[in-house]
Design an enzyme around this catalytic site. Sequence first.
Site, mmCIF file in Angstrom:
data_model
loop_
_atom_site.group_PDB
_atom_site.id
_atom_site.type_symbol
_atom_site.label_atom_id
_atom_site.label_comp_id
_atom_site.label_asym_id
_atom_site.label_seq_id
_atom_site.Cartn_x
_atom_site.Cartn_y
_atom_site.Cartn_z
ATOM 1 C CG ASP A 1 -1.754 1.240 1.344
ATOM 2 O OD1 ASP A 1 -2.668 1.432 0.523
ATOM 3 O OD2 ASP A 1 -1.486 2.036 2.264
ATOM 4 C CD GLU B 1 -3.305 -2.577 -0.609
ATOM 5 O OE1 GLU B 1 -3.766 -1.419 -0.643
ATOM 6 O OE2 GLU B 1 -3.437 -3.338 0.379
#
Length: 203
Positions: free
Chosen positions: A19, A91
């Site tokens: 992220d 992610e």
Amino acid sequence: MTHPSFSLKHNQRLEFLGDAVLELTVSQMLYDIAPKMQEGAMTRKRALMVCEDTLADLANQINLGNYLRLSKDFEAGGGKKNRAVLADAMEALLAAVYLDGGMDAAEAVIHALWQPRLLAAQSDLDSKGALQAYLQSKGMLEPPKYVQISAEGPAHKRSFEMAVLVEGKEEARAVATTKKKAEMEAAHIALQKISRQDRSDEA
């Protein structure tokens, strides 16, 4: 790619790192691509690019669900198509690339997947502007050209067919009630076509 339902050794720590890698890279892309965009607009654009829907869409684009390890019950319930699961897996994948190859490798993957979407999503660029920006990002300095193929119908209900040429090669055609609309649609089709081909070549 391991979901918590499968094993105690799973990808959640990688998701956290991925992220951050994604947000930094998209921020840099926005900073470079849109030098006149203000901070508030950049923040909104970034949020759109790193949200669950975008992550899940791109995970589907590369068939990431096929590589997920899930519990049998969760997989039977459609876990490999779960958008939240796919977003998390994307992610985790970016973090794995970062840990394995460094920031340059992670940026290369993010640029390949996110740049066409980011350019197309710019509200301050119409489809023609987005196509030209994408071509410039690939080092093509000559702007695309638009040529009329045909115009049919009575004056009150005309239909125009326009083609877009990139470096002299026709990339797409579209039909609309005005030349401008037809050009916009042709540019949109061409951008999608060229970006898909670029992703295929990079793969």
